[in-house]
Design a protein around this motif. Sequence first.
Motif, mmCIF file in Angstrom:
data_model
loop_
_atom_site.group_PDB
_atom_site.id
_atom_site.type_symbol
_atom_site.label_atom_id
_atom_site.label_comp_id
_atom_site.label_asym_id
_atom_site.label_seq_id
_atom_site.Cartn_x
_atom_site.Cartn_y
_atom_site.Cartn_z
ATOM 1 N N HIS A 1 -2.969 -1.616 1.560
ATOM 2 C CA HIS A 1 -3.313 -1.524 0.138
ATOM 3 C C HIS A 1 -2.994 -2.608 -0.803
ATOM 4 O O HIS A 1 -3.678 -2.556 -1.899
ATOM 5 C CB HIS A 1 -2.249 -0.441 -0.240
ATOM 6 N N ARG B 1 -12.826 -9.141 -1.469
ATOM 7 C CA ARG B 1 -12.605 -9.430 -0.086
ATOM 8 C C ARG B 1 -13.170 -10.253 0.787
ATOM 9 O O ARG B 1 -13.073 -10.319 1.870
ATOM 10 C CB ARG B 1 -12.241 -7.929 0.917
ATOM 11 N N SER C 1 -5.189 -2.384 -7.262
ATOM 12 C CA SER C 1 -4.756 -0.736 -7.616
ATOM 13 C C SER C 1 -3.605 -0.788 -8.630
ATOM 14 O O SER C 1 -3.261 -1.772 -9.134
ATOM 15 C CB SER C 1 -4.378 -0.046 -6.247
ATOM 16 N N GLY D 1 -10.044 -8.262 -6.528
ATOM 17 C CA GLY D 1 -10.792 -7.298 -5.887
ATOM 18 C C GLY D 1 -11.810 -7.713 -5.127
ATOM 19 O O GLY D 1 -12.633 -6.636 -4.702
ATOM 20 N N GLY E 1 -8.245 5.741 -3.470
ATOM 21 C CA GLY E 1 -7.442 5.151 -4.178
ATOM 22 C C GLY E 1 -6.669 5.634 -5.213
ATOM 23 O O GLY E 1 -5.456 5.694 -5.415
ATOM 24 N N SER F 1 -6.198 -4.315 -1.957
ATOM 25 C CA SER F 1 -7.173 -3.610 -3.089
ATOM 26 C C SER F 1 -6.422 -3.681 -4.305
ATOM 27 O O SER F 1 -5.533 -3.232 -4.672
ATOM 28 C CB SER F 1 -7.566 -2.340 -2.564
ATOM 29 N N SER G 1 -10.622 1.365 -10.551
ATOM 30 C CA SER G 1 -9.290 1.492 -10.060
ATOM 31 C C SER G 1 -8.214 0.845 -11.024
ATOM 32 O O SER G 1 -7.210 1.459 -11.272
ATOM 33 C CB SER G 1 -8.883 0.952 -8.705
#
Length: 597
Positions: A257, A239, A262, A237, A356, A260, A310
Amino acid sequence: MISRTPFAGIVFFYIAGIFMGKWLISCPIPAYEVFLSLFLIFSAIGGWFYFIRQKTGTGICFSLVLLCLGAFVTVEKHNQLFAGPEQLQRAEYSCYEAVVKSLPEKRTKTLRVEAAVVRIRSGQKWITTDTRALLNITSDASVIPRPGDHIMVSGVLKRPDEALNPGQFDYRGYLENKGILWTDYLREGSLQIIGSERNNHDPFVWSIAVSEWADGIFRKNITDDRAYGLIKAMLLGRREDLRADQVDDYITSGTVHILSVSGMHVAIIFLVISFMLGWLKRWHTGRLVYLFSIVLMLGFYALVTGLPPSVQRATLMCIVFVIAEVFARKHQSMNTLCLSAFLILLFDPSALYDVGFQLSYLAMAGIFLFYEPICSVFTPSNWLTKYVWQITALSFAAQLTTFPLSLYYFHQFPTYFWLVNPFVIAFTNVLLPAALLLLFVNVWSPLWLQNFVAWVVDITAYLANCSVSVPKFLPGYLIENLYLDKVEVVFLFVMLFFVWYSYYGREYIYLKFAYLTVCIFAIYSLSNSLQLHWSPSLMVHSVPRHAVVSMSHGSKLYIASDESFRTDSTAYGFYLRNYATSLGTNHLIFSATKGSN
């Protein structure tokens, strides 16, 4: 199907209560006491209706109870969140003590950490407080705190600025929904580490340690920097090691997406483990072993990611699914999905405003509702063609229910998502389990096995990066400057509901309702567009360090500003871009003047 998914109605009324509570928070009425009283009154009346077996009265009262419960929980969370800030705003203090709650996140020129502020120094005494802050530290600072560190900071916390421009991103509201109310910029020498909680038994501290351990293994085994950045974003998670052009490729291909952590990532892990251990469900005792194994593996993955909200939500969603699968004879997927959403929102109503959360649940709902109708359009006999078509149908189903909200938030649409998504999903289905396997084989396995798994991770990450770069070589790969308001988003979702229900119920009348909804949507959108096009507007913008005035005329937006604003793309993107998009302007005309504000 609707009659077999009672939790859909439960979630609907509870969400309506959250919206009502959010709206009434700013009202002068004592919302907390009002909603608590109404909750108790409707509960008592509903119990009486249930006792005399009055189904209609019971159903109405139960709906009102859910409405009041959603509003009550929202108001209670708001009161808890803002108890500390009132104390900080009244007090005069020179420094504060905080506990770091996240790993340092790399930004362009700074490092960013979340921290829990535990006390402030006012005069000669310390005052205990309980609030959260986002701290920015210079990237070349001599002291970089780690999760669990107690830090002493010389300075004063500040509330983020309110969104003063039309269409501007509400950064203050965004942080509030995450439970963060304060920010601070720490200059060199203003920070001092005074203690640490790294050796305690806090699960958060464990998760950070596991996440750092996993990061070290990936860095050691993944040779390609772009592949390493992708793995770190997808599994941990974070970046900061992704390149700007790499992120741009994922945006233009409609697969951002993937970057991330999720619900999709957790679902892939869940499906792989379920496929590998599915044989255990044949025996009664084996079902419990199956359930325990999946919960254990999902918990480990959540620890590897550092337990972001998330992942907590997605893990809970998958755990609810596997419990329903093991113990329920028959279960509706939509009912289980709504149950998991209700449990999440019951403990954290602000999760409803997380983009999200919204996109994850809409994507899952799209798969459950539209996958079978789309997949049944084409039935290939070849197994490879069948597999590709199933992934394509899955991508279409998810995109169908998320595109109205995606347009509302991001104002762009990737036209080749249908071409790229099947490849990205196929590579991700291999990449995520292989990356987790890489962590295990690095603990106890021969070197040749470690090298083989690392090669699989490296090559699948490379292929994923290559596949998302293809759309940029095709014409019209991204449609930009698209704008939908909230009313238009509602119209689109209503239309989708009528289309789905006409298919499910085999009733042609609902297709007519869908057509009518499209006509109303077109009339509403066209009237708005004509009004904006023929009505010039003058706007004075509030932009720090700049003086900016804009005037729209037709498809052009004239901007009069100081000279430096024209080259300040960050300021334009944050303060004016959404406003320009909402006006439907296609051309920007700058008129710079000397001097600055």
